[in-house]
Motif scaffolding. Structure first.
Motif, PDB file in Angstrom:
ATOM      1  N   CYS A 276      16.081  -1.414  -6.117  1.00 15.56           N
ATOM      2  CA  CYS A 276      14.936  -1.555  -5.195  1.00 15.56           C
ATOM      3  C   CYS A 276      14.628  -0.214  -4.535  1.00 15.56           C
ATOM      4  O   CYS A 276      15.528   0.448  -4.004  1.00 15.56           O
ATOM      5  N   VAL A 277      13.364   0.133  -4.573  1.00 14.69           N
ATOM      6  CA  VAL A 277      12.901   1.372  -3.931  1.00 14.69           C
ATOM      7  C   VAL A 277      11.609   1.069  -3.177  1.00 14.69           C
ATOM      8  O   VAL A 277      10.912   0.105  -3.490  1.00 14.69           O
ATOM      9  N   GLY A 278      11.309   1.900  -2.199  1.00 13.90           N
ATOM     10  CA  GLY A 278      10.055   1.695  -1.475  1.00 13.90           C
ATOM     11  C   GLY A 278      10.040   2.461  -0.172  1.00 13.90           C
ATOM     12  O   GLY A 278      11.081   2.711   0.431  1.00 13.90           O
ATOM     13  N   GLU A 279       8.845   2.814   0.231  1.00 11.33           N
ATOM     14  CA  GLU A 279       8.666   3.626   1.446  1.00 11.33           C
ATOM     15  C   GLU A 279       8.479   2.746   2.679  1.00 11.33           C
ATOM     16  O   GLU A 279       8.048   1.597   2.555  1.00 11.33           O
ATOM     17  N   ASN A 280       8.778   3.297   3.856  1.00 13.69           N
ATOM     18  CA  ASN A 280       8.526   2.526   5.078  1.00 13.69           C
ATOM     19  C   ASN A 280       7.095   2.774   5.576  1.00 13.69           C
ATOM     20  O   ASN A 280       6.347   3.562   4.977  1.00 13.69           O
ATOM     21  N   GLU A 281       6.755   2.130   6.667  1.00 12.58           N
ATOM     22  CA  GLU A 281       5.365   2.175   7.137  1.00 12.58           C
ATOM     23  C   GLU A 281       4.940   3.598   7.531  1.00 12.58           C
ATOM     24  O   GLU A 281       3.831   4.041   7.200  1.00 12.58           O
ATOM     25  N   THR A 282       5.838   4.305   8.219  1.00 11.68           N
ATOM     26  CA  THR A 282       5.494   5.670   8.659  1.00 11.68           C
ATOM     27  C   THR A 282       5.248   6.560   7.450  1.00 11.68           C
ATOM     28  O   THR A 282       4.271   7.316   7.393  1.00 11.68           O
TER      29      THR A 282
ATOM     30  N   GLU B  74       3.287   9.724   2.101  1.00 14.40           N
ATOM     31  CA  GLU B  74       4.491  10.259   1.437  1.00 14.40           C
ATOM     32  C   GLU B  74       5.099   9.301   0.414  1.00 14.40           C
ATOM     33  O   GLU B  74       6.205   9.529  -0.065  1.00 14.40           O
ATOM     34  N   THR B  75       4.371   8.231   0.118  1.00 15.51           N
ATOM     35  CA  THR B  75       4.920   7.178  -0.741  1.00 15.51           C
ATOM     36  C   THR B  75       5.533   7.718  -2.037  1.00 15.51           C
ATOM     37  O   THR B  75       6.681   7.436  -2.374  1.00 15.51           O
ATOM     38  N   LEU B  76       4.750   8.504  -2.740  1.00 13.31           N
ATOM     39  CA  LEU B  76       5.192   8.996  -4.037  1.00 13.31           C
ATOM     40  C   LEU B  76       6.462   9.850  -3.907  1.00 13.31           C
ATOM     41  O   LEU B  76       7.421   9.686  -4.669  1.00 13.31           O
ATOM     42  N   LYS B  77       6.465  10.726  -2.913  1.00 17.17           N
ATOM     43  CA  LYS B  77       7.612  11.613  -2.706  1.00 17.17           C
ATOM     44  C   LYS B  77       8.881  10.796  -2.403  1.00 17.17           C
ATOM     45  O   LYS B  77       9.937  11.028  -2.978  1.00 17.17           O
ATOM     46  N   ILE B  78       8.741   9.809  -1.528  1.00 18.43           N
ATOM     47  CA  ILE B  78       9.899   8.991  -1.126  1.00 18.43           C
ATOM     48  C   ILE B  78      10.429   8.193  -2.316  1.00 18.43           C
ATOM     49  O   ILE B  78      11.622   8.190  -2.606  1.00 18.43           O
ATOM     50  N   VAL B  79       9.525   7.528  -3.020  1.00 12.57           N
ATOM     51  CA  VAL B  79       9.951   6.671  -4.131  1.00 12.57           C
ATOM     52  C   VAL B  79      10.564   7.517  -5.252  1.00 12.57           C
ATOM     53  O   VAL B  79      11.588   7.155  -5.828  1.00 12.57           O
ATOM     54  N   ARG B  80       9.952   8.648  -5.540  1.00  8.86           N
ATOM     55  CA  ARG B  80      10.513   9.534  -6.573  1.00  8.86           C
ATOM     56  C   ARG B  80      11.923   9.976  -6.190  1.00  8.86           C
ATOM     57  O   ARG B  80      12.824   9.995  -7.017  1.00  8.86           O
TER      58      ARG B  80
ATOM     59  N   ILE C 105      13.511  -1.930 -12.264  1.00  8.92           N
ATOM     60  CA  ILE C 105      13.138  -1.276 -11.006  1.00  8.92           C
ATOM     61  C   ILE C 105      12.248  -2.242 -10.219  1.00  8.92           C
ATOM     62  O   ILE C 105      11.316  -2.829 -10.783  1.00  8.92           O
ATOM     63  N   ALA C 106      12.547  -2.392  -8.935  1.00 10.02           N
ATOM     64  CA  ALA C 106      11.672  -3.194  -8.067  1.00 10.02           C
ATOM     65  C   ALA C 106      11.032  -2.256  -7.057  1.00 10.02           C
ATOM     66  O   ALA C 106      11.732  -1.653  -6.237  1.00 10.02           O
ATOM     67  N   TYR C 107       9.702  -2.131  -7.139  1.00 12.15           N
ATOM     68  CA  TYR C 107       8.987  -1.338  -6.136  1.00 12.15           C
ATOM     69  C   TYR C 107       8.652  -2.277  -4.979  1.00 12.15           C
ATOM     70  O   TYR C 107       7.881  -3.235  -5.141  1.00 12.15           O
ATOM     71  N   GLU C 108       9.263  -2.017  -3.839  1.00 11.41           N
ATOM     72  CA  GLU C 108       9.069  -2.880  -2.675  1.00 11.41           C
ATOM     73  C   GLU C 108       8.744  -2.036  -1.445  1.00 11.41           C
ATOM     74  O   GLU C 108       9.652  -1.572  -0.747  1.00 11.41           O
ATOM     75  N   PRO C 109       7.454  -1.827  -1.170  1.00 13.70           N
ATOM     76  CA  PRO C 109       7.123  -1.098   0.058  1.00 13.70           C
ATOM     77  C   PRO C 109       7.649  -1.867   1.265  1.00 13.70           C
ATOM     78  O   PRO C 109       7.379  -3.070   1.401  1.00 13.70           O
TER      79      PRO C 109
ATOM     80  N   GLY D 206       3.538 -10.497   5.212  1.00 17.07           N
ATOM     81  CA  GLY D 206       2.278 -11.111   4.802  1.00 17.07           C
ATOM     82  C   GLY D 206       1.226 -10.052   4.503  1.00 17.07           C
ATOM     83  O   GLY D 206       0.087 -10.349   4.169  1.00 17.07           O
ATOM     84  N   ASN D 207       1.644  -8.795   4.600  1.00 17.22           N
ATOM     85  CA  ASN D 207       0.734  -7.669   4.416  1.00 17.22           C
ATOM     86  C   ASN D 207       1.053  -6.994   3.072  1.00 17.22           C
ATOM     87  O   ASN D 207       1.640  -5.924   3.027  1.00 17.22           O
ATOM     88  N   ALA D 208       0.695  -7.672   1.987  1.00 14.77           N
ATOM     89  CA  ALA D 208       1.077  -7.173   0.657  1.00 14.77           C
ATOM     90  C   ALA D 208       0.321  -5.894   0.285  1.00 14.77           C
ATOM     91  O   ALA D 208      -0.802  -5.675   0.726  1.00 14.77           O
ATOM     92  N   CYS D 209       0.971  -5.079  -0.511  1.00 16.51           N
ATOM     93  CA  CYS D 209       0.337  -3.874  -1.090  1.00 16.51           C
ATOM     94  C   CYS D 209      -0.719  -4.371  -2.080  1.00 16.51           C
ATOM     95  O   CYS D 209      -0.470  -5.339  -2.804  1.00 16.51           O
ATOM     96  N   THR D 210      -1.882  -3.755  -2.143  1.00 17.29           N
ATOM     97  CA  THR D 210      -2.892  -4.273  -3.067  1.00 17.29           C
ATOM     98  C   THR D 210      -2.416  -4.071  -4.509  1.00 17.29           C
ATOM     99  O   THR D 210      -1.698  -3.104  -4.792  1.00 17.29           O
ATOM    100  N   PRO D 211      -2.816  -4.956  -5.415  1.00 17.29           N
ATOM    101  CA  PRO D 211      -2.406  -4.776  -6.806  1.00 17.29           C
ATOM    102  C   PRO D 211      -2.794  -3.401  -7.346  1.00 17.29           C
ATOM    103  O   PRO D 211      -2.039  -2.805  -8.117  1.00 17.29           O
TER     104      PRO D 211
END
Ligand code: PEP
Length: 251
Positions: free
Chosen positions: A126-132, A138-144, A163-167, A174-179
């Motif tokens: 499981c990988v994913g960035e936090n809200e900040t 910075e999503t891409l940098k963090i997940v990479r 791999i599970a991408y889980e922001p 209830g605030n899902a990432c858009t497809p």
């Protein structure tokens, strides 16, 4: 074509009695045949889950965590070999709740993933960035970064990994990432897998997690580069989870 996968993550819900009841109820659900369905169960409920499953092969039974050593003075930990004895086929690693509440580091995640692979259990990393990080772009940098660390000890020739991408901001909110945003991240993850593992990287499943329910599961599942979903809260009711699985198959 990669077979789609839906995994239920019960988190810290359901001891042996309730876990057994969930499985018996879920076995009565009509389920799609063209996808794999799994459930990640608390360790103490694994034997009861298997007992209730009987000879049925769906859902696949997984765990939510494992240690990286096979035995030794590690009080309270559970090894991949022990999980193997309980017929566990996959195991979550590095879920954000463990990173946040238990201080799991990228290095620990890497060791756990490698130990699971060595034991013949599929790690679901499981990988994913936090809200900040998300708001700062910075999503891409963090997940990479998380992924590069987590894959550092994985063998191309070993048991396949997921791999599970889980922001983090999407988990339980209830605030899902858009497809379409999920798609962009999955494409980037696929690129990284291809670069690291070559041909083998092309078939590793990349699933999305974060506020998936029966209303949006089909949209994720039908999005290109999304090979399945990891479902927390919406998996706690076996009938609702059965409905989610059916809804995803209609796409
Ligand atoms: C999870 O815990 O992995 C998860 C995706 O939770 P939820 O579906 O509740 O957001």
């Amino acid at each position: 074509m990669i077979k789609k996968l839906i995994i239920a993550n019960w988190k810290m819900h359901y001891g042996p009695v309730k876990a057994g009841a969930w499985i018996r109820a879920f076995r009565r659900e009509r389920l799609p045949k063209d996808m794999d369905i799994g459930v990640a169960v608390p360790h103490v409920s694994l034997p009861a889950t298997h007992a209730s499953l009987g000879r049925a092969s769906v859902p696949l039974i997984g765990a939510q965590n494992a240690f990286w050593k096979s035995d030794g003075p590690f009080t309270g930990e559970i090894s991949p070999d022990m999980l193997k004895e309980l017929n566990v086929t996959f195991c979550l690693v590095g879920h954000s709740e463990r990173r946040i509440h238990l201080g799991e580091t990228d290095e620990m995640v890497a060791q756990k993933a490698a130990a699971l692979q060595a034991a013949g259990i599929q790690p679901v990393i499981c990988v994913g960035e936090n809200e900040t990080e998300h708001k700062k772009g910075e999503t891409l940098k963090i997940v990479r970064g998380q992924l590069t660390a987590a894959l550092s000890k994985i063998k191309t020739s070993g048991t396949s990994i997921i791999i599970a991408y889980e922001p983090i901001w999407a988990i339980g909110t209830g605030n899902a990432c858009t497809p379409s945003d999920a798609k962009k991240m999955h494409e980037a993850i696929r690129e990284l897998l291809n670069k690291k593992f070559g041909k083998a990287g092309q078939t590793m499943r990349i699933i999305y997690g974060g506020s998936v329910d029966a209303h949006n599961a089909a949209e994720y599942i039908s999005t290109s580069h999304v090979d399945g979903v990891l479902v927390g809260s919406a998996s706690l009711d076996p009938c609702a989870f059965g409905l989610l699985c059916r809804s995803a198959a209609i796409s």
